[in-house]
Motif scaffolding. Structure first.
Motif, PDB file in Angstrom:
ATOM      1  N   UNK A 150      84.342  40.333  55.152  1.00 40.65           N
ATOM      2  CA  UNK A 150      83.197  41.081  54.628  1.00 40.65           C
ATOM      3  C   UNK A 150      81.970  40.799  55.478  1.00 40.65           C
ATOM      4  N   UNK A 151      81.204  41.841  55.708  1.00 35.74           N
ATOM      5  CA  UNK A 151      79.919  41.732  56.402  1.00 35.74           C
ATOM      6  C   UNK A 151      78.857  42.255  55.443  1.00 35.74           C
ATOM      7  N   UNK A 152      77.926  41.385  55.073  1.00 41.70           N
ATOM      8  CA  UNK A 152      76.890  41.743  54.103  1.00 41.70           C
ATOM      9  C   UNK A 152      75.543  41.838  54.800  1.00 41.70           C
ATOM     10  N   UNK A 153      74.869  42.941  54.560  1.00 39.77           N
ATOM     11  CA  UNK A 153      73.496  43.110  55.024  1.00 39.77           C
ATOM     12  C   UNK A 153      72.571  42.753  53.871  1.00 39.77           C
ATOM     13  N   UNK A 154      71.815  41.676  54.031  1.00 35.58           N
ATOM     14  CA  UNK A 154      71.000  41.158  52.944  1.00 35.58           C
ATOM     15  C   UNK A 154      69.595  41.726  52.990  1.00 35.58           C
ATOM     16  N   UNK A 155      69.058  41.984  51.805  1.00 32.25           N
ATOM     17  CA  UNK A 155      67.674  42.436  51.675  1.00 32.25           C
ATOM     18  C   UNK A 155      66.733  41.274  51.998  1.00 32.25           C
ATOM     19  N   UNK A 156      65.474  41.573  52.319  1.00 34.48           N
ATOM     20  CA  UNK A 156      64.541  40.504  52.700  1.00 34.48           C
ATOM     21  C   UNK A 156      64.359  39.429  51.634  1.00 34.48           C
ATOM     22  N   UNK A 157      64.459  39.800  50.354  1.00 31.44           N
ATOM     23  CA  UNK A 157      64.212  38.827  49.291  1.00 31.44           C
ATOM     24  C   UNK A 157      65.467  38.048  48.886  1.00 31.44           C
ATOM     25  N   UNK A 158      66.618  38.334  49.519  1.00 26.91           N
ATOM     26  CA  UNK A 158      67.888  37.754  49.069  1.00 26.91           C
ATOM     27  C   UNK A 158      67.969  36.278  49.427  1.00 26.91           C
ATOM     28  N   UNK A 159      68.608  35.533  48.541  1.00 30.16           N
ATOM     29  CA  UNK A 159      68.928  34.135  48.802  1.00 30.16           C
ATOM     30  C   UNK A 159      70.400  34.078  49.226  1.00 30.16           C
ATOM     31  N   UNK A 185      91.511  34.394  50.077  1.00 25.92           N
ATOM     32  CA  UNK A 185      90.523  33.840  51.004  1.00 25.92           C
ATOM     33  C   UNK A 185      89.627  34.935  51.558  1.00 25.92           C
ATOM     34  N   UNK A 186      88.401  34.553  51.873  1.00 23.20           N
ATOM     35  CA  UNK A 186      87.435  35.521  52.373  1.00 23.20           C
ATOM     36  C   UNK A 186      86.624  34.907  53.501  1.00 23.20           C
ATOM     37  N   UNK A 187      86.390  35.709  54.520  1.00 25.44           N
ATOM     38  CA  UNK A 187      85.500  35.356  55.624  1.00 25.44           C
ATOM     39  C   UNK A 187      84.285  36.259  55.512  1.00 25.44           C
ATOM     40  N   UNK A 188      83.155  35.678  55.151  1.00 28.99           N
ATOM     41  CA  UNK A 188      81.947  36.453  54.861  1.00 28.99           C
ATOM     42  C   UNK A 188      80.897  36.181  55.934  1.00 28.99           C
ATOM     43  N   UNK A 189      80.353  37.235  56.480  1.00 30.79           N
ATOM     44  CA  UNK A 189      79.276  37.135  57.462  1.00 30.79           C
ATOM     45  C   UNK A 189      78.035  37.807  56.894  1.00 30.79           C
ATOM     46  N   UNK A 190      76.916  37.153  57.069  1.00 25.59           N
ATOM     47  CA  UNK A 190      75.657  37.643  56.514  1.00 25.59           C
ATOM     48  C   UNK A 190      74.733  38.110  57.635  1.00 25.59           C
ATOM     49  N   UNK A 191      74.076  39.218  57.370  1.00 30.30           N
ATOM     50  CA  UNK A 191      73.080  39.740  58.317  1.00 30.30           C
ATOM     51  C   UNK A 191      71.836  40.113  57.537  1.00 30.30           C
ATOM     52  N   UNK A 192      70.708  39.913  58.160  1.00 29.80           N
ATOM     53  CA  UNK A 192      69.442  40.286  57.525  1.00 29.80           C
ATOM     54  C   UNK A 192      69.083  41.712  57.902  1.00 29.80           C
ATOM     55  N   UNK A 193      68.618  42.461  56.924  1.00 33.85           N
ATOM     56  CA  UNK A 193      68.185  43.835  57.176  1.00 33.85           C
ATOM     57  C   UNK A 193      66.791  43.807  57.778  1.00 33.85           C
ATOM     58  N   UNK A 194      66.643  44.467  58.921  1.00 30.77           N
ATOM     59  CA  UNK A 194      65.333  44.513  59.553  1.00 30.77           C
ATOM     60  C   UNK A 194      64.416  45.431  58.764  1.00 30.77           C
ATOM     61  N   UNK A 195      63.185  45.014  58.588  1.00 39.28           N
ATOM     62  CA  UNK A 195      62.224  45.833  57.847  1.00 39.28           C
ATOM     63  C   UNK A 195      60.865  45.707  58.524  1.00 39.28           C
TER      64      UNK A 195
END
Length: 201
Positions: A150-159, A185-195
């Motif tokens: 999974x690749x998650x794009x996180x909002x600016x306020x996300x923890x 099992x899960x391989x999770x990658x986090x990305x920050x959304x540019x704003x």
């Protein structure tokens, strides 16, 4: 299907390696003039026996060009070859995707669950989590032991810690229980959304 594709890949790679290795060895053998140096008597039709030999002599290259069927046959063979190469390349891009998951139905036979359905549900539940702007989910592994990428794009306020914990405790746990799996099992990658920066007045 995966076993067939794996077998085809091995056969193609093996044949390609043998052809390239044999061709290279013959070209090197003749290009270095080894038959003459070693005083070897080769058959008359032996290719590349001298450094000045070519791959195809002129009389062989032009022998059939005057025939009406020659160029259509050449085009057909090349077209089939290109289609086979494209099919093989597309199969390589698709090989990591898991199309079906084997679910224990309790009767000893098992049932098959569409991987796309589980992936879509998991992506929708992940995007519903607070702080997740977008989510991309891919199923890999085997039918009996699937894995999640999974690749998650996180909002600016996300923890990030909270998002990962809720993903594991909620979305992934529901997916695991619905598929009747002991482990998922899960391989999770986090990305920050540019704003754009906000202007403070």
């Amino acid at each position: 299907m995966r076993r067939v594709r794996r077998t085809i890949n091995r056969v193609l790679v093996g044949l390609t390696g043998v052809v390239l290795l044999g061709t290279g060895a013959l070209a090197l053998f003749g290009g270095l003039g080894l038959p003459a140096k070693w005083h070897l008597r080769l058959p008359a039709h032996w290719p590349w026996s001298r450094p000045d030999d070519v791959l195809l002599p002129a009389h062989r290259r032009t022998h059939w060009t005057g025939q009406g069927w020659f160029w259509p046959l050449v085009i057909l063979v090349l077209a089939v070859f290109v289609l086979l190469v494209l099919w093989w390349l597309l199969a390589q891009f698709r090989r990591h995707r898991l199309d079906e998951i084997l679910v224990d139905s309790g009767d000893g036979e098992g049932a098959l669950l569409r991987g796309r359905a589980l992936k879509d549900v998991l992506a929708a539940e992940t995007e519903a989590l607070d702080g997740v702007d977008r989510a991309g989910v891919l199923l890999t592994g085997r039918r009996s032991t699937p894995r999640i990428r999974a690749v998650l794009a996180l909002a600016p306020h996300a923890d990030p810690g909270t998002v990962v914990r809720r993903l594991s405790d909620e979305a992934l746990d529901r997916a695991r229980r619905s598929a009747g799996l002991d482990h998922l099992p899960a391989d999770v990658r986090l990305r920050a959304v540019k704003h754009r920066p906000e202007r403070v007045s």
